[in-house]
Design an enzyme around this catalytic site. Structure first.
Site, PDB file in Angstrom:
ATOM      1  N   ALA A  13       0.618  -1.394   0.064  1.00 53.80           N
ATOM      2  CA  ALA A  13      -0.201  -0.199  -0.261  1.00 53.80           C
ATOM      3  C   ALA A  13       0.756   1.252  -0.025  1.00 53.80           C
ATOM      4  O   ALA A  13       0.571   2.614   0.175  1.00 53.80           O
ATOM      5  CB  ALA A  13      -1.443  -0.090   0.906  1.00 53.80           C
ATOM      6  N   SER A  15       4.227   1.039  -1.471  1.00 50.56           N
ATOM      7  CA  SER A  15       5.877   0.218  -1.954  1.00 50.56           C
ATOM      8  C   SER A  15       5.382  -0.045  -2.862  1.00 50.56           C
ATOM      9  O   SER A  15       4.517  -1.428  -2.114  1.00 50.56           O
ATOM     10  CB  SER A  15       7.044   1.042  -1.437  1.00 50.56           C
ATOM     11  OG  SER A  15       7.080  -0.506  -0.827  1.00 50.56           O
ATOM     12  N   GLY A  16       6.172  -0.289  -3.815  1.00 53.28           N
ATOM     13  CA  GLY A  16       5.880  -1.228  -5.122  1.00 53.28           C
ATOM     14  C   GLY A  16       7.326  -1.665  -5.343  1.00 53.28           C
ATOM     15  O   GLY A  16       8.615  -0.927  -5.556  1.00 53.28           O
ATOM     16  N   HIS A 240      -1.871 -12.965  -2.177  1.00 47.21           N
ATOM     17  CA  HIS A 240      -2.518 -11.935  -1.387  1.00 47.21           C
ATOM     18  C   HIS A 240      -0.837 -12.104   0.163  1.00 47.21           C
ATOM     19  O   HIS A 240       0.135 -12.920  -0.233  1.00 47.21           O
ATOM     20  CB  HIS A 240      -3.289 -12.578  -0.045  1.00 47.21           C
ATOM     21  CG  HIS A 240      -3.160 -12.173   0.785  1.00 47.21           C
ATOM     22  ND1 HIS A 240      -3.624 -12.190   2.129  1.00 47.21           N
ATOM     23  CD2 HIS A 240      -3.008 -10.182   1.273  1.00 47.21           C
ATOM     24  CE1 HIS A 240      -4.146 -10.789   3.044  1.00 47.21           C
ATOM     25  NE2 HIS A 240      -3.850 -10.038   2.431  1.00 47.21           N
ATOM     26  N   ASP A 241      -0.020 -10.661  -0.274  1.00 48.45           N
ATOM     27  CA  ASP A 241       1.400 -10.558  -0.073  1.00 48.45           C
ATOM     28  C   ASP A 241       0.933 -10.890   1.326  1.00 48.45           C
ATOM     29  O   ASP A 241       2.437 -11.035   1.602  1.00 48.45           O
ATOM     30  CB  ASP A 241       1.221  -8.969  -0.129  1.00 48.45           C
ATOM     31  CG  ASP A 241       0.666  -8.095   0.709  1.00 48.45           C
ATOM     32  OD1 ASP A 241      -0.487  -8.276   1.747  1.00 48.45           O
ATOM     33  OD2 ASP A 241       0.202  -6.924   0.707  1.00 48.45           O
ATOM     34  N   THR A 242       0.114 -11.033   1.888  1.00 49.98           N
ATOM     35  CA  THR A 242       0.327 -11.889   2.928  1.00 49.98           C
ATOM     36  C   THR A 242       0.761 -13.371   3.523  1.00 49.98           C
ATOM     37  O   THR A 242       1.217 -13.437   4.212  1.00 49.98           O
ATOM     38  CB  THR A 242      -0.774 -11.209   4.693  1.00 49.98           C
ATOM     39  OG1 THR A 242      -1.070 -10.643   4.338  1.00 49.98           O
ATOM     40  CG2 THR A 242      -0.419 -11.851   5.781  1.00 49.98           C
ATOM     41  N   THR A 263       2.157  -2.336   6.638  1.00 50.33           N
ATOM     42  CA  THR A 263       1.756  -1.352   6.167  1.00 50.33           C
ATOM     43  C   THR A 263       0.697  -1.333   6.877  1.00 50.33           C
ATOM     44  O   THR A 263       0.186  -1.049   8.099  1.00 50.33           O
ATOM     45  CB  THR A 263       0.389  -0.560   5.112  1.00 50.33           C
ATOM     46  OG1 THR A 263       2.102  -0.166   4.120  1.00 50.33           O
ATOM     47  CG2 THR A 263      -0.407   0.224   5.151  1.00 50.33           C
ATOM     48  N   ASN A 300      -5.769  -8.721  12.137  1.00 52.08           N
ATOM     49  CA  ASN A 300      -5.131  -7.643  11.012  1.00 52.08           C
ATOM     50  C   ASN A 300      -4.963  -6.027  11.904  1.00 52.08           C
ATOM     51  O   ASN A 300      -5.583  -5.550  12.467  1.00 52.08           O
ATOM     52  CB  ASN A 300      -5.906  -7.482  10.170  1.00 52.08           C
ATOM     53  CG  ASN A 300      -6.141  -7.511   9.264  1.00 52.08           C
ATOM     54  OD1 ASN A 300      -6.010  -8.694   8.227  1.00 52.08           O
ATOM     55  ND2 ASN A 300      -5.950  -6.532   7.663  1.00 52.08           N
TER      56      ASN A 300
HETATM   57  N1  LIG Z   1      15.334   1.364   8.827  1.00 59.43           N
HETATM   58  C1  LIG Z   1      13.521   0.775   9.175  1.00 59.43           C
HETATM   59  N2  LIG Z   1      12.995   1.608  10.542  1.00 59.43           N
HETATM   60  C2  LIG Z   1      12.151   1.751  11.149  1.00 59.43           C
HETATM   61  N3  LIG Z   1      11.363   1.225  10.250  1.00 59.43           N
HETATM   62  C3  LIG Z   1      11.216   0.817   9.428  1.00 59.43           C
HETATM   63  C4  LIG Z   1      12.833   0.663   8.513  1.00 59.43           C
HETATM   64  N4  LIG Z   1      12.363   0.267   7.213  1.00 59.43           N
HETATM   65  C5  LIG Z   1      11.358   0.329   7.168  1.00 59.43           C
HETATM   66  N5  LIG Z   1      10.558  -0.062   8.590  1.00 59.43           N
HETATM   67  C6  LIG Z   1       9.402   0.026   8.712  1.00 59.43           C
HETATM   68  O1  LIG Z   1       7.708  -0.790   7.422  1.00 59.43           O
HETATM   69  C7  LIG Z   1       7.515  -0.320   6.428  1.00 59.43           C
HETATM   70  C8  LIG Z   1       7.563  -0.172   5.178  1.00 59.43           C
HETATM   71  O2  LIG Z   1       7.258  -1.505   5.266  1.00 59.43           O
HETATM   72  P1  LIG Z   1       6.662  -2.573   3.637  1.00 59.43           P
HETATM   73  O3  LIG Z   1       8.262  -2.290   3.331  1.00 59.43           O
HETATM   74  O4  LIG Z   1       6.897  -4.416   4.308  1.00 59.43           O
HETATM   75  O5  LIG Z   1       5.916  -2.149   3.907  1.00 59.43           O
HETATM   76  P2  LIG Z   1       5.040  -2.509   2.555  1.00 59.43           P
HETATM   77  O6  LIG Z   1       4.727  -3.085   0.902  1.00 59.43           O
HETATM   78  O7  LIG Z   1       4.924  -0.583   1.370  1.00 59.43           O
HETATM   79  O8  LIG Z   1       3.077  -2.525   2.816  1.00 59.43           O
HETATM   80  P3  LIG Z   1       2.055  -3.752   2.553  1.00 59.43           P
HETATM   81  O9  LIG Z   1       2.321  -4.103   4.395  1.00 59.43           O
HETATM   82  O10 LIG Z   1       1.344  -2.556   1.872  1.00 59.43           O
HETATM   83  O11 LIG Z   1       2.683  -4.484   1.845  1.00 59.43           O
HETATM   84  C9  LIG Z   1       7.046   1.226   6.653  1.00 59.43           C
HETATM   85  O12 LIG Z   1       6.086   1.934   7.072  1.00 59.43           O
HETATM   86  C10 LIG Z   1       8.364   1.325   8.101  1.00 59.43           C
HETATM   87  O13 LIG Z   1       7.675   1.857   9.415  1.00 59.43           O
HETATM   88  C1  LIG Z   2      -6.130  -4.702   3.398  1.00 57.95           C
HETATM   89  C2  LIG Z   2      -5.337  -5.043   3.996  1.00 57.95           C
HETATM   90  O1  LIG Z   2      -4.655  -4.650   3.210  1.00 57.95           O
HETATM   91  C3  LIG Z   2      -5.334  -6.783   3.744  1.00 57.95           C
HETATM   92  O2  LIG Z   2      -6.643  -6.948   4.696  1.00 57.95           O
HETATM   93  C4  LIG Z   2      -3.944  -6.616   4.793  1.00 57.95           C
HETATM   94  O3  LIG Z   2      -3.937  -8.537   4.803  1.00 57.95           O
HETATM   95  C5  LIG Z   2      -2.607  -6.582   3.169  1.00 57.95           C
HETATM   96  O4  LIG Z   2      -2.590  -7.401   2.584  1.00 57.95           O
HETATM   97  C6  LIG Z   2      -1.492  -6.222   3.859  1.00 57.95           C
HETATM   98  O5  LIG Z   2      -0.647  -5.855   3.301  1.00 57.95           O
END
Ligand SMILES: Nc1ncnc2c1ncn2[C@@H]1O[C@H](COP(=O)(O)OP(=O)(O)OP(=O)(O)O)[C@@H](O)[C@H]1O
Ligand SMILES: C[C@H](O)[C@H](O)[C@@H](O)C(=O)CO
Length: 491
Positions: A13, A15-16, A240-242, A263, A300
């Site tokens: 949510a 980054s990709g 699903h990423d989880t 996220t 969640n």
């Molecule tokens: N060096 C760090 N120190 C503290 N927190 C960090 C650090 N690096 C990443 N994070 C935490 O990890 C989170 C990002 O995680 P990740 O990249 O897995 O998320 P995402 O892939 O964007 O989200 P999703 O859960 O939707 O997949 C950031 O919001 C931050 O809070």
């Molecule tokens: C809606 C949320 O994104 C979802 O329930 C959660 O499981 C998820 O996909 C986290 O990346």
């Protein structure tokens, strides 16, 4: 020639990224070939995802893999967050930007549906945690509003399935992502047709379900031409990423809980079958579908969203790095302010620090004023929520939980890892941080015949990535803070 290069597209949510996995001699090496920001788009008072720009970023990732890294992947696979979906018309065109789950259109959808079908019945038929944005409620709100978009919808596809469709032209629904919809039979790759029909949702818009690891087709000729790619297999991984993340928990036994930290914080256990009872309903726990028929029994938890949104709110004053935010928290007084991270006020507030301060004030704690106090409040509250969740899981599962695996980007947060060990009094094992992409890649490897089983996949993870262990500090007493947290949650 053996197949050992797999390209994972992992959309979060916030980054990709496109991550190339190379599997050799039982070890996996990851190369990040492309990373980009993702954000909901606010248009006309609603929140959407820009599926077209996301697809364009994925094609850029594929192009870079080939041109800059000199690797033609043997297959590709896409995973994303849960619940959201696109609409296709009868010509197979995507006819709207997909709504983002934090959009307010579903604010009353749960209560509205429960007037038609009792809540207990919905839970018994699906085993999924009630969240207002589950696809069931998104679709029901469209039925109730007599949405003209729904009227011209021929099929819906969840986000990873939609991106697979754009790559391959094949429209199918993968099990793990479908399980987030609250429209499947618990633990089964089967639509809960009776419930869907009772909700007035046309079942004709649903496509055939496939298992994670199904080769659904090949990259279409036009996409291949545009990217320089060969027409390699497109694999419905655990979309699903989880589900992808949990497939790469580096565990050798079953005696653990996990926190997939991005996220969201998804905290739970892996189970052979769904746990659906009056108690799991009362606690509002979910049973999502995973790889090889496993079930993720989990909660969640709002997670790093609170931190991400504080950072965004403060951008005009200062652009904090994650490390800077952690450093501020370390120097703030512990437990001075606590919130229930899952309170509805934190789902999509206009200003997150204000929402946190308002919660603290309303619950008689005064108002956190400094950024450090706000950040500390979030980290303390999350660690306490993890303890609360662990205790709840122990009331419904006999599984001996001896440690917690934290995986995903949030595992980089060494401070929160330590707080989690202290709060739960359990050993915490942190890593891998690219767990989701890793699970995505390893499901591709299995589909292409390079690995045989989920156990093989986890062996590879254990041999490929370093993890860090955090032990609880026996001199710290969290019980007072935990009692305060429990009072807040009971309010
Ligand atoms: N060096 C760090 N120190 C503290 N927190 C960090 C650090 N690096 C990443 N994070 C935490 O990890 C989170 C990002 O995680 P990740 O990249 O897995 O998320 P995402 O892939 O964007 O989200 P999703 O859960 O939707 O997949 C950031 O919001 C931050 O809070
Ligand atoms: C809606 C949320 O994104 C979802 O329930 C959660 O499981 C998820 O996909 C986290 O990346």
């Amino acid at each position: 020639m053996s197949k050992n290069h797999f390209l994972a597209f992992d959309l979060g949510a916030s980054s990709g990224r496109a991550i190339l996995g190379t599997l050799a001699n039982g070890k996996l090496a990851l190369t990040e070939v492309h990373r980009f920001e993702n954000q909901m788009q606010q248009i006309n008072g609603h929140f959407f995802w820009n599926i077209f720009s996301l697809f364009s970023e994925l094609k850029t990732g594929l192009k870079k893999c080939i041109q800059e890294y000199g690797v033609q992947p043997d297959s590709i696979g896409v995973d994303t967050w849960g619940v959201d979906f696109v609409h296709l018309n009868k010509e197979g065109m995507i006819i709207s930007l997909p709504f983002a789950y934090r959009d307010s259109r579903t604010d009353t959808a749960m209560d509205d549906l429960f007037q038609l079908i009792p809540k207990e019945e919905v839970y018994r038929q699906t085993g999924i945690q009630f969240m207002q944005f589950n696809s069931l409620f998104q679709l029901f709100s469209m039925v109730k509003d007599q949405s003209s978009l729904l009227e011209i919808t021929d099929q819906i596809l969840f986000m990873p399935d939609a991106l697979n469709y754009l790559f391959s032209g094949e429209a199918v629904t993968e099990y793990s992502i479908a399980s987030t919809s609250q429209m499947l039979v618990p633990g089964k790759n089967q639509w809960q047709v009776d419930l869907i029909e009772k909700a007035g949702i046309p079942t004709s818009i649903l496509t055939d379900l496939v298992d994670p690891g199904t080769i659904i087709g090949r990259i279409k000729a036009d996409v291949a031409r545009e990217t320089g790619s060969a027409q390699v297999p497109v694999i419905a991984v655990a979309g699903h990423d989880t589900a992808s993340a949990i497939a790469s928990v580096p565990a050798s036994d079953k005696h653990y809980a996990y926190i997939s930290s991005g996220t969201w914080s998804l905290m739970g256990i892996e189970s052979d079958q769904p746990l659906v009872s009056d108690q799991t309903l009362a606690m509002n726990y979910t049973n999502e579908g995973g790889v090889e028929g496993t079930t993720r029994f989990l909660k969640n938890i709002m997670g790093m969203w609170l931190i991400q949104e504080c950072r965004r709110a403060w951008l005009n004053e200062k652009k904090y790095s994650w490390d800077e935010m952690v450093a501020l928290a370390k120097n703030a007084e512990p437990f001075q302010f606590l919130v229930n991270p899952d309170d509805a006020v934190f789902l999509n507030p206009a200003n997150m620090p204000d929402a946190i301060a308002a919660f603290c004030e309303k619950s008689g704690q005064g108002r956190p004023e400094s950024h450090a106090q706000v950040i500390r409040c979030v980290y303390d509250s999350l660690a306490l929520k993890y303890r609360f969740t662990l205790e709840q899981i122990r009331t419904v599962s006999a599984l001996p939980i001896e440690k917690i695996h934290i995986i995903g980007g949030g595992a980089n947060n060494r401070f929160l890892n330590q707080l989690t060990a202290d709060a739960t009094k359990l050993k915490v094992i942190a890593g891998p941080t690219e767990a989701t992409a890793t699970g995505n890649i390893l499901v591709q490897a299995k589909a292409m015949g390079a690995l045989q089983s989920l156990a093989d996949m986890r062996d590879v993870v254990r041999h490929s990535f370093d993890v860090e262990t955090f032990l609880p500090n026996p001199d710290l007493d969290w019980d007072g803070a935990y009692a305060k947290y429990q009072r807040l949650v009971a309010r």
